[in-house]
Design an enzyme around this catalytic site. Structure first.
Site, PDB file in Angstrom:
ATOM      1  N   TRP A  15       0.822  -1.208   0.000  1.00  0.00           N
ATOM      2  CA  TRP A  15       0.000   0.000   0.000  1.00  0.00           C
ATOM      3  C   TRP A  15       0.861   1.266   0.000  1.00  0.00           C
ATOM      4  CZ3 TRP A  15      -4.953  -0.955  -1.046  1.00  0.00           C
ATOM      5  CH2 TRP A  15      -5.452  -2.226  -0.728  1.00  0.00           C
ATOM      6  N   GLY A 103       1.810  14.174   6.969  1.00  0.00           N
ATOM      7  CA  GLY A 103       0.874  13.542   6.043  1.00  0.00           C
ATOM      8  C   GLY A 103      -0.571  13.702   6.464  1.00  0.00           C
ATOM      9  N   ARG A 129     -31.763  23.330 -11.009  1.00  0.00           N
ATOM     10  CA  ARG A 129     -32.807  22.311 -11.034  1.00  0.00           C
ATOM     11  C   ARG A 129     -34.077  22.901 -10.430  1.00  0.00           C
ATOM     12  NH1 ARG A 129     -35.338  17.991 -13.244  1.00  0.00           N
ATOM     13  NH2 ARG A 129     -36.054  16.492 -11.679  1.00  0.00           N
ATOM     14  N   GLN A 140     -36.797  24.361   1.612  1.00  0.00           N
ATOM     15  CA  GLN A 140     -36.124  24.360   2.907  1.00  0.00           C
ATOM     16  C   GLN A 140     -35.220  23.150   3.120  1.00  0.00           C
ATOM     17  OE1 GLN A 140     -38.181  23.782   6.895  1.00  0.00           O
ATOM     18  NE2 GLN A 140     -37.857  26.001   6.935  1.00  0.00           N
ATOM     19  N   ILE A 198     -28.628  15.541  -2.808  1.00  0.00           N
ATOM     20  CA  ILE A 198     -29.215  16.712  -3.463  1.00  0.00           C
ATOM     21  C   ILE A 198     -29.332  16.495  -4.967  1.00  0.00           C
ATOM     22  CG2 ILE A 198     -28.782  19.143  -4.043  1.00  0.00           C
ATOM     23  CD1 ILE A 198     -27.609  19.458  -1.210  1.00  0.00           C
ATOM     24  N   GLU A 224      -2.872   7.348   5.813  1.00  0.00           N
ATOM     25  CA  GLU A 224      -2.127   8.016   6.883  1.00  0.00           C
ATOM     26  C   GLU A 224      -2.649   7.627   8.271  1.00  0.00           C
ATOM     27  OE1 GLU A 224       0.597   9.534   6.494  1.00  0.00           O
ATOM     28  OE2 GLU A 224       0.590   9.811   4.336  1.00  0.00           O
ATOM     29  N   GLY A 225      -3.151   6.411   8.377  1.00  0.00           N
ATOM     30  CA  GLY A 225      -3.691   5.930   9.647  1.00  0.00           C
ATOM     31  C   GLY A 225      -5.196   6.097   9.684  1.00  0.00           C
TER      32      GLY A 225
END
Length: 238
Positions: A15, A103, A129, A140, A198, A224-225
Site C-alpha cells: 500500500w 501527512g 434544477r 427548505q 441533493i 495516513e492511519g
C-alpha cells in the site's frame, strides 16, 4: 542487516502511494544493534537500486489516479551514505512520527478540497434544477442541507489551517494534525453523501464527478492511519 559498512534490506511494504514513479524512497527499517536490541533507521533507496522491485498493484475504490502498490526489497544494498543520521540509533522513530504528522495535515487539506468540490457541485445543481416553480435550493430541505455542508467545510478548513499554522510556527502539531485528518476526512464523507442526495438520480450515476468524490472521500478516512488510530493519537496526549 549491516554489510561492509553499508546495509542490506530485505522485506516488503504494501500500500505504498506512487511507488511506481518515485525516483527515491525513504524506507524505515529495523536494524539489529546487538543480539537483544534493534533500532529503526531511515534509508534513502534509489528506484534503480539492485534488489528493489514492484509487487502487487492495488485497486482502490477511490483516489484511483494514484498508483498504490507493493515495494519489495530482496538483498537491496544500501550505502551508508544513504542512511539518515547514521550515528543516531533509533532516529528513524522520530522521523516516522514526524512524517505521519505532516501527512495527516495533508489529508486534512485534501479532504477540505473534496468536500468543497462536492458542495459546489450540489449548489450549482440546486440553483439550476427547478421543481414546483422554483429552484430546489429555495426549498427548505435542500437549503438546510447546503447550510450544513457549508458550515462543516468551514470547520474542516479552520482545524486544518490550525495544524498547518503550528507547523509554520515550529510548535507541536501532532495532536492538531490528527484532529485535522480525522475531522476533515469524516466531514468529506458526510458532505459528499449529502451532495449525492441533493443531486437525486444524477447522484447515483456511474462514472459521474460526484461518484468520484464519494469514493475519494471514503479512502481518505483510511490513509495516513485510520480515523480510529487518530483517536488513539489524540487521547494519548490529552
Amino acid at each position: 542487516a549491516k554489510d561492509n559498512g553499508g546495509f542490506v534490506l530485505n522485506g516488503r511494504k504494501d500500500w505504498v502511494i506512487n511507488v511506481d514513479r518515485a525516483e527515491f524512497m525513504a524506507v524505515i527499517g529495523a536494524v539489529a544493534e546487538n543480539k537483544r536490541k534493534s533500532a529503526l533507521r531511515v534509508f534513502i533507496v534509489p528506484r534503480a537500486a539492485q534488489g528493489f522491485s514492484l509487487g502487487i498493484k492495488r485497486r482502490t475504490i477511490g483516489l484511483d489516479h494514484l498508483y498504490i502498490g507493493e515495494a519489495i526489497f530482496n538483498d537491496a544494498c544500501i550505502d551508508k551514505g544513504n542512511v539518515i543520521k547514521i550515528d543516531e540509533a533509533g532516529s528513524g522513530y522520530l522521523l516516522l512520527t514526524q512524517t505521519f504528522d505532516l501527512g495527516r495535515a495533508m489529508v486534512g487539506a485534501t479532504s477540505v478540497g473534496i468536500a468543497r468540490a462536492a458542495y459546489e457541485t450540489a449548489l450549482d445543481y440546486a440553483e439550476n434544477r427547478w421543481q414546483f416553480g422554483a429552484a430546489i435550493r429555495k426549498h427548505q430541505a435542500v437549503a438546510f442541507a447546503l447550510a450544513e455542508m457549508a458550515t462543516k467545510i468551514e470547520m474542516a478548513r479552520l482545524i486544518t489551517w490550525k495544524a498547518c499554522w503550528l507547523m509554520d510556527q515550529g510548535g507541536d502539531y501532532s495532536v492538531s494534525s490528527a484532529m485535522a485528518k480525522m475531522a476533515a476526512s469524516n466531514i468529506a464523507q458526510e458532505v459528499t453523501a449529502q451532495a449525492a442526495d441533493i443531486l437525486g438520480a444524477a447522484g447515483c450515476e456511474k462514472g459521474s464527478f460526484i461518484e468520484q468524490l464519494v469514493r475519494d472521500a471514503r479512502v481518505l478516512t483510511t490513509i495516513e492511519g485510520t480515523n480510529n488510530m487518530q483517536k488513539l493519537v489524540i487521547s494519548s496526549q490529552l
